[in-house]
Motif scaffolding. Structure first.
Motif, PDB file in Angstrom:
ATOM      1  N   ASN A 390      84.901  40.596  39.686  1.00 43.40           N
ATOM      2  CA  ASN A 390      84.683  40.952  41.089  1.00 43.40           C
ATOM      3  C   ASN A 390      83.382  41.720  41.307  1.00 43.40           C
ATOM      4  O   ASN A 390      83.070  42.094  42.428  1.00 43.40           O
ATOM      5  N   ASP A 413      79.864  39.811  49.271  1.00 42.20           N
ATOM      6  CA  ASP A 413      80.912  39.580  50.263  1.00 42.20           C
ATOM      7  C   ASP A 413      81.560  38.206  50.080  1.00 42.20           C
ATOM      8  O   ASP A 413      82.788  38.081  50.052  1.00 42.20           O
ATOM      9  N   ARG A 416      83.639  37.974  46.676  1.00 37.08           N
ATOM     10  CA  ARG A 416      84.938  38.645  46.673  1.00 37.08           C
ATOM     11  C   ARG A 416      85.939  37.989  47.618  1.00 37.08           C
ATOM     12  O   ARG A 416      87.140  38.107  47.419  1.00 37.08           O
ATOM     13  N   LYS A 417      85.440  37.292  48.626  1.00 38.11           N
ATOM     14  CA  LYS A 417      86.344  36.568  49.523  1.00 38.11           C
ATOM     15  C   LYS A 417      87.035  35.414  48.813  1.00 38.11           C
ATOM     16  O   LYS A 417      88.127  34.993  49.214  1.00 38.11           O
TER      17      LYS A 417
END
Length: 587
Positions: A390, A413, A416-417
Motif C-alpha cells: 500500500n 490515491d 490505494r483505491k
C-alpha cells in the motif's frame, strides 16, 4: 526551534494568512485609528468644558459641550464594537484556514511519522495551539496597535495642551518601559514552559483514556493517577510562574502611573496657587484622564504582548508540523486501472528503523486471481508486506510491481483505491454502521451497501441491531463485538470493489458464529480477485492457491498446503502439526 518574542519571519508568515481577508484587516486598522482619536478627544473636551464654561458659569455653552462629548462617546463605542468584533472574526477565519491546512497535512504523513510522534501532541497542535494563534489577532496584534495609536494621539494632545506638565509624564515612561521589557522576557520563557506541559498532559490523558481497558484490567488506576498528579503539578507550576510575574509587574506599573499623576497634580496645583498661569484647572482635570489613558495602554501592551508571545509560540509549533515533509513521495503519474492482480516482490529490503531490516531481500510472485496465504511466527514480517504494497512505508531497495508495473509509477490515491484491506484490529468511527461502511463516500449508494451485505451474508446481522444500518457504534465501535466489527470491515472492503484484497489476521479472536459468517464473507469477497491472506490459524488457509512461509524477514517455504504438509521436517509442517495438536489438547 525556540519561538522568539519578535520573530519577524514567523510574524510575516502568520500575516500571510490575512491576505484573503484584506478588506476586513484594513477595516480593523481604520477602527483602531478612529478609536484612539475619539478616546483622546474626551479628556480634551473636558478641559475645554472646565476652562471655557464651568469657570465662566456659561450654562448654555456647557450643555452644548456635554452634548458634543456624548456624540464623541457614542462614536468611540461604535468604533470599539466593530474593532473588537472584526478583530475576533478575522482571527477565527485565519485559524480556520490554518487548521484545515494542518489537518490535511497531517493526513498526508506516512505511517512512520505516527510511529514516532504521540497522538496527544498532534491533538494539542490542532486544537489548543491553533486557538492560541487566533488570540494573536483578537487579543494581541490589533490590541497592541490600538493601544500604541491611543498613546501617540494622547501624547500629542498632552504636548499641545501643556508641554511642561507633559514632561513629568514623559520622564516616568522609560521606567515603566524598562520593567515592561523585563516582564516580557520572563513571560516568554514561562509561556514556552506552559505550552510544553499542556502538550505532555494531552498526550498522557489521550493514551490512558484510549487504553482504559488495560489500565483497569491490570489495576493501574492508582499508579496512573499518581503519574497524572505529577504531570498536573508540573503544569500548575508552569502557570504559577506566569501568575507570579503578573503579580509583580502590574502593581509596579500602577505605582509608577500613580506617582506620575501625583507629581502632575502637585506641580500643577502649586503653580496655580502661586498665580502662575501656565496651567489651568481644566488641564489638571484632563491630565488625570490622559495619564490613565497613556499608562494603562502601556501596561496593557505588556499583557497583550503575553498573548502575542503565547500565539507566536503556538504558531511556531504548528508551523514546525506544516514544514515537516514526511510524506510518501507521490511522484507517480499513472492512474491505477482496475488491476488484473499479478503481484511481484523482487529483492525487497525494508526496515522500520535504520540498519534494522525486517524484510531481508524477499522475492515473491502472486498470480492474478490467486489466493495466497502468508504464515509465520510473530515478527516474521507478514504484516509488513501489506504496509509495503500500500506504500505506507518506502522500501529500502528492490521493486514491488502490480501487473508488471512498479507501484511507484501509480499515484498513491489511485493505487490505494484498488487495494482493499481488512485488518485484525478493526477501527470504527463514532458514527453509524452505514457511514462506517461507506466512509461517507457519495459514490456508494445505500442500495449497493444492502446488496453487498446480502451477498456476503451480513445483512441479517446488521438489521437485527437497533436502527439497523443507522445504528451508532460509538467510539472505536465499542457497541459491537470484535467479530461484528470484523464483519463490518469485510463489508467496507467489499463495497469499495478493490482489484486486490488483503486479509490480515481477519479470522483471529472471534466467536464461532462470527467465524462462520466471516468464512462465508471471505469466500465471497475473494472470488475472482487476487487475495493475500495473513493468518495464524492455519486451518483457515488450507485451500489457498499458494502458501508462503516467512521467518525472520525471509521466505523459507512456498507451495500448496498438500506440498508443504508432505515436506519432511518442513517449517510449515511443524507449525501446522503443532497448532493441530494444541487444538486437540484444548478440546
Amino acid at each position: 526551534m525556540k519561538a522568539k518574542a519578535f520573530d519577524i519571519r514567523l510574524f510575516k508568515r502568520i500575516l500571510e494568512y490575512t491576505k484573503p481577508y484584506k478588506m476586513r484587516f484594513n477595516g480593523v486598522v481604520i477602527f483602531a485609528i478612529s478609536l484612539s482619536i475619539f478616546a483622546a478627544l474626551r479628556p480634551y473636551l473636558l478641559k475645554q468644558t472646565v476652562d471655557g464654561y464651568i469657570q465662566t458659569e456659561d450654562s448654555h455653552g456647557l450643555l452644548g459641550y456635554i452634548a458634543l462629548m456624548g456624540i464623541v462617546l457614542l462614536l468611540e463605542v461604535f468604533s470599539q464594537f466593530y474593532f473588537v468584533y472584526w478583530a475576533n472574526w478575522l482571527g477565527q477565519d485565519i485559524v480556520k484556514d490554518i487548521r484545515i491546512k494542518l489537518f490535511k497535512h497531517i493526513l498526508s504523513f506516512r505511517m512512520k511519522y505516527f510511529d514516532l510522534v504521540p497522538v496527544g501532541q498532534l491533538v494539542t497542535r490542532s486544537v489548543s495551539d491553533i486557538e492560541a494563534i487566533a488570540r494573536i489577532f483578537s487579543q494581541g496584534l490589533f490590541m497592541i496597535i490600538s493601544d500604541l495609536m491611543k498613546m501617540v494621539v494622547v501624547l500629542g494632545f498632552m504636548l499641545y495642551m501643556n508641554w511642561k506638565l507633559t514632561w513629568i509624564v514623559i520622564i516616568a515612561m522609560p521606567i515603566l518601559v524598562f520593567f515592561t521589557r523585563i516582564f516580557q522576557r520572563k513571560m516568554q520563557v514561562a509561556f514556552e514552559e506552559v505550552r510544553t506541559e499542556i502538550s505532555n498532559m494531552n498526550t498522557f490523558v489521550q493514551e490512558r483514556v484510549t487504553g482504559i481497558k488495560i489500565v483497569q484490567l491490570f489495576n493501574r488506576e492508582a499508579i496512573e493517577s499518581e503519574k497524572f498528579k505529577g504531570i498536573n503539578n508540573k503544569h500548575k507550576t508552569a502557570w504559577i510562574k506566569t501568575i507570579l510575574y503578573n503579580s509583580i509587574f502590574f502593581p509596579i506599573a500602577d505605582i509608577i502611573s500613580s506617582l506620575a499623576l501625583g507629581f502632575v497634580v502637585l506641580y500643577g496645583g502649586i503653580k496655580i496657587l502661586n498665580g502662575d498661569h501656565f496651567t489651568t484647572f481644566g488641564d489638571l482635570f484632563s491630565y488625570t484622564m490622559f495619564i490613565g489613558m497613556l499608562f494603562n495602554p502601556l501596561r496593557q501592551i505588556a499583557d497583550k504582548f503575553n498573548e502575542m508571545q503565547l500565539g507566536m509560540i503556538a504558531a511556531n509549533r504548528v508551523f514546525e508540523i506544516l514544514d515537516t515533509q514526511d510524506q510518501i513521495q507521490d511522484t507517480g503519474k499513472k492512474v491505477a486501472p482496475v488491476f488484473e492482480g499479478a503481484i511481484s516482490f523482487k529483492n525487497v529490503h525494508f526496515g522500520y528503523i535504520e540498519n534494522e531490516e525486517v524484510i531481508k531481500g524477499i522475492d515473491l510472485t502472486v498470480n492474478a486471481g490467486d489466493t495466497v496465504a502468508i504464515v509465520g511466527s510473530t515478527g516474521a514480517g507478514k504484516s509488513t508486506i501489506i504496509n509495503l504494497l500500500n506504500r505506507f512505508y518506502e522500501i529500502n531497495s528492490g521493486t514491488i510491481c502490480i501487473d508488471n508495473e512498479n507501484i511507484e509509477e501509480y499515484t498513491l490515491d489511485s493505487l490505494r483505491k484498488q487495494i482493499g484491506v481488512v485488518l485484525q484490529d478493526v477501527f470504527l468511527f463514532a458514527d453509524t454502521i452505514y457511514n462506517n461502511i461507506t466512509l461517507n463516500s457519495s459514490a456508494i449508494t445505500r442500495d449497493q451497501v444492502y446488496e453487498a451485505a446480502k451477498e456476503i451474508g451480513v445483512h441479517e446481522f446488521i438489521m437485527s441491531l437497533p436502527d439497523g444500518y443507522d445504528f451508532d457504534v460509538k467510539e472505536r465501535g465499542v457497541m459491537l463485538s470484535s467479530g461484528q466489527r470484523q464483519l463490518i470491515a469485510f463489508l467496507r472492503a467489499y463495497v469499495s470493489n478493490p482489484s486486490i484484497l488483503i486479509l490480515d489476521e481477519a479470522t483471529s479472536s472471534v466467536d464461532t458464529y462470527s467465524e462462520e459468517l466471516i468464512q462465508k464473507a471471505t469466500e465471497t469477497i475473494t472470488k475472482g480477485r487476487t487475495s493475500i491472506v495473513i493468518a495464524h490459524r492455519l486451518a483457515t488457509i488450507v485451500n489457498a492457491d499458494k502458501i508462503v512461509v516467512m521467518d525472520q524477514g525471509l521466505i523459507v517455504e512456498q507451495g500448496t498446503h498438500t506440498e508443504l504438509i508432505n515436506k519432511e521436517s518442513g517449517y510449515y509442517k511443524n507449525l501446522y502439526e503443532s497448532q493441530f495438536n494444541n487444538n486437540l489438547t484444548q478440546n
